[in-house]
Write an enzyme that holds these catalytic residues in place. Structure first.
Site, mmCIF file in Angstrom:
data_model
loop_
_atom_site.group_PDB
_atom_site.id
_atom_site.type_symbol
_atom_site.label_atom_id
_atom_site.label_comp_id
_atom_site.label_asym_id
_atom_site.label_seq_id
_atom_site.Cartn_x
_atom_site.Cartn_y
_atom_site.Cartn_z
ATOM 1 N N HIS A 188 0.836 -1.196 0.000
ATOM 2 C CA HIS A 188 0.000 0.000 0.000
ATOM 3 C C HIS A 188 0.874 1.250 0.000
ATOM 4 C CE1 HIS A 188 -3.788 2.051 1.911
ATOM 5 N NE2 HIS A 188 -3.838 2.070 0.576
ATOM 6 N N ASP A 195 -5.532 4.375 4.021
ATOM 7 C CA ASP A 195 -6.961 4.497 3.753
ATOM 8 C C ASP A 195 -7.666 5.022 5.000
ATOM 9 O OD1 ASP A 195 -6.614 3.502 1.223
ATOM 10 O OD2 ASP A 195 -7.213 1.441 1.736
ATOM 11 N N HIS A 205 -14.219 4.682 0.619
ATOM 12 C CA HIS A 205 -13.169 5.105 1.549
ATOM 13 C C HIS A 205 -12.363 6.214 0.876
ATOM 14 C CE1 HIS A 205 -10.875 2.327 -1.025
ATOM 15 N NE2 HIS A 205 -9.761 2.945 -0.575
ATOM 16 N N HIS A 217 -8.466 7.100 -0.162
ATOM 17 C CA HIS A 217 -7.056 6.728 -0.256
ATOM 18 C C HIS A 217 -6.243 8.019 -0.259
ATOM 19 C CE1 HIS A 217 -3.467 4.491 -1.423
ATOM 20 N NE2 HIS A 217 -3.233 5.489 -2.297
#
Length: 265
Positions: free
Chosen positions: A158, A162, A237, A239
């Site tokens: 990642h 998030d 969500h 990011h």
């Protein structure tokens, strides 16, 4: 011869009578001057002698002159009093005007100082606000950490964090900056990239909609879009990435970045 001698004697007697009359008149005047009373024998002398009229005229002139002088003196004193009162009133009015002008000047100076102080405070507050960083979401938490592994990310980990967010939640710019990208970003879906004053960049991905356009100046906390689930996303969500450059691969730890700018997270 003897007759002539008697005639001469008689003439001398008549002369003495005239002298006595004149003397009596003088005595009467002297008596008037010293006692104010003239005997009955002096009355004819006053009636006959012009000096008596002249004496009365002189006394009357002195009395009238004294009265006139007193009137003039009284009038002059009244005029002087009026002039002094007028001068005192004028001076009092001038001093009152001077005090009023000084009070006005001080009030204006105070108002100006207060206004300038308020303006300085407002500028300082604005400067601080513009140099302040905030969280991209008003009330949220990190649901996925930086560098988390998994097959969902092309790099194998990642590249951001998030934030939990329902669809349609307001997304904010974390700081002052310029929008360098606003639109579709492939796997990021609808996204916004902002360059900040310190040369760093932040990215906001998977947005439902955008509120800014490329080239626009934004301030800390300004709305830039609404959270969503566009692009490579498993659900609504936000990011969020922090970068040293505008392109993919220049990412840094977003939590460390935000904390270094005073954001509690």
């Amino acid at each position: 011869m003897a007759f002539g001698s008697r005639a001469a004697g008689s003439g001398k007697h008549r002369g003495s009578s005239r002298l006595s009359k004149k003397t009596a008149g003088i005595a009467g005047i002297a008596a008037l001057a010293t006692t104010g009373v003239v005997g009955s024998f002096a009355a004819p002398a006053f009636a006959a002698d012009n000096d008596h009229a002249n004496l009365d005229t002189g006394l009357n002139a002195v009395v009238v002159g004294d009265d006139l002088a007193g009137d003039i003196e009284t009038q002059a004193a009244a005029q002087q009093h009026a002039a002094d009162a007028a001068a005192a009133k004028a001076q009092a009015e001038a001093e009152a005007q001077q005090r009023a002008a000084e009070a006005k000047r001080l009030a204006e100076a105070k108002a100006k100082a207060e206004r300038e102080a308020k303006e300085r405070a407002e500028r300082e507050a604005e400067r601080k606000r513009l140099n302040t960083f905030v969280s991209p979401l008003g009330d949220s938490y990190v649901s996925t950490q930086y560098k988390a592994g998994g097959g969902m990310w092309s790099s194998g980990s990642h590249t951001g964090i998030d934030f939990h967010a329902d669809s349609g939640t307001v997304v904010r710019s974390v700081g002052l900056g310029t929008v360098v990208e606003a639109g579709w970003g492939g796997a990021y879906g609808n996204n916004v990239v902002i360059k900040h004053a310190d040369g760093t960049y932040t990215q906001y991905g998977h947005l439902l909609s955008l509120s800014v356009s490329k080239g626009q100046q934004v301030t800390p906390g300004q709305q830039i879009g609404l959270s969503g689930s566009t692009g490579n996303s498993s659900g609504p969500h936000l990011h969020f990435e922090a970068r040293t450059g505008a392109d993919y691969g220049s990412d840094i730890n977003p939590i460390t970045y935000l904390r270094s700018h005073g954001v509690s997270i």
